[in-house]
Design an enzyme around this catalytic site. Structure first.
Site, PDB file in Angstrom:
ATOM      1  CE  LYS A  49      -4.124  -2.815   2.345  1.00 19.42           C
ATOM      2  NZ  LYS A  49      -4.009  -2.784   3.410  1.00 19.42           N
ATOM      3  CD  GLN A  93      -3.635  -4.268   6.700  1.00 19.07           C
ATOM      4  OE1 GLN A  93      -3.293  -3.530   6.019  1.00 19.07           O
ATOM      5  NE2 GLN A  93      -4.121  -5.605   6.011  1.00 19.07           N
ATOM      6  CG  ASP A 116     -10.550  -0.221   4.610  1.00 21.92           C
ATOM      7  OD1 ASP A 116     -10.432  -0.580   3.481  1.00 21.92           O
ATOM      8  OD2 ASP A 116      -9.519  -1.086   5.259  1.00 21.92           O
TER       9      ASP A 116
END
Ligand code: NAP
Length: 276
Positions: A49, A93, A116
């Site tokens: 990422k 994460q 997200d």
């Protein structure tokens, strides 16, 4: 033979557009990623990422914690990032170490920085049919991939296998909003192969081989394989037996090279969207 839903190709196209946009931005967005614990695959995902963001011109910072980090430390860091005007987007994460309440941590992210789309605020918006700040990355990537191949969703029977907050539930909701008729399946579903027989679209997000050569599918069936796991020989696999099903489906996404690249493309798109 099925047409391959090529996530890499679409990701590259998205990145090209994003790079051009970012080149013209006087202030670049900044993505902050929190990595807690020592899960090797999480570290690989986070590094990818970061590399991707930097290639496009998105600033990125990774904040690492050992597995014994406390909830309080994580909550304090998220608060600090929420208040920092230089931070555009925050990603925690997953998975987090077991002693950490992941819902509490995710919900501490300010909804306008929740890249997200997993906070109660953003998922609540999604589930009530309103627009969240951003849509969750993997479901958004799946829909972008289906749209790229002009796959119509309205009136179609979409079978979603897996009901996680990360993939199954939000993708089902997004398909519903696009007027598909959605059936959700999970580990307690009794007649999965009968349901699969009636699917126009199968989205499988399990992490085990659940759709194999014994499954009968419609000849115009579209298969999106989200799952990733390693088999006994260490080979990366999807939920779907690609060899067999690519002979009978109309469209199929490969693993790797399908949904994975689209998830990262969506993460970058979401970061830029939040910057606005
Ligand atoms: P998860 O939270 O572990 O959820 C798995 C789901 O599969 C659960 O709902 C579970 O049902 C269901 N399930 C388990 N065994 C089943 C069976 N035999 N038949 C039908 N359903 C079954 O996983 P996740 O986070 O959604 O991820 C799913 C997979 O997608 C994993 O392999 C993950 O690595 C992969 N993934 C890939 C990407 C990408 O970018 N490519 C992104 C996210 C996830 P219950 O709810 O009843 O337990």
């Amino acid at each position: 033979m099925a047409i391959i839903l090529d996530g890499k190709k679409l990701r590259d196209k998205i990145f090209e557009d994003l790079k051009a946009k970012l080149d013209n931005m006087p202030v670049k967005p900044t993505l902050a990623v929190i990595l807690a614990g020592d899960e090797p695959s999480s570290r690989i995902y986070v590094n990818n990422k970061k590399k991707c963001a930097e290639k496009l011109g998105i600033n990125s910072i990774v904040i690492e914690y050992p597995a014994h980090v406390t909830e309080e430390e994580l909550l304090n860091k998220i608060q600090e990032l929420n208040n920092d005007k230089n931070i555009t987007a925050i990603l925690v994460q997953l998975p987090l170490p077991e002693h950490i309440d992941k819902f509490k941590i995710i919900d501490a992210i300010s909804p306008g920085k929740d890249v997200d789309g997993l906070t109660t605020y953003n998922s609540g918006k999604l589930f009530s049919g309103e627009k969240p700040y951003v849509y969750p990355c993997t479901p958004k990537g799946i829909l972008l991939l289906l749209d790229e191949y002009d796959i119509k969703l309205e009136g179609k029977h979409a079978v979603v296998i897996g009901r996680s907050n990360l993939v199954g539930k939000p993708v089902a909701q997004m398909l519903l909003q696009r007027n598909a008729t959605v059936t959700m399946c999970h580990s307690h579903t009794k007649n999965l192969s009968d349901i699969i027989k009636t699917a126009d679209i199968i989205i499988s997000a399990v992490g085990k081989n659940v759709v194999g050569e014994k499954n009968i599918i419609k000849s115009d069936c579209v298969i999106v394989d989200v799952g990733i796991f390693r088999d006994e020989s260490g080979k990366v696999r999807g939920d779907v037996d690609f060899e067999a099903l690519s002979k009978t489906a109309a469209y199929i996404s490969p693993v790797p090279g399908g949904v994975g690249p689209m998830t990262i493309a969506s993460l970058m798109l979401n970061t830029v969207e939040l910057h606005k």
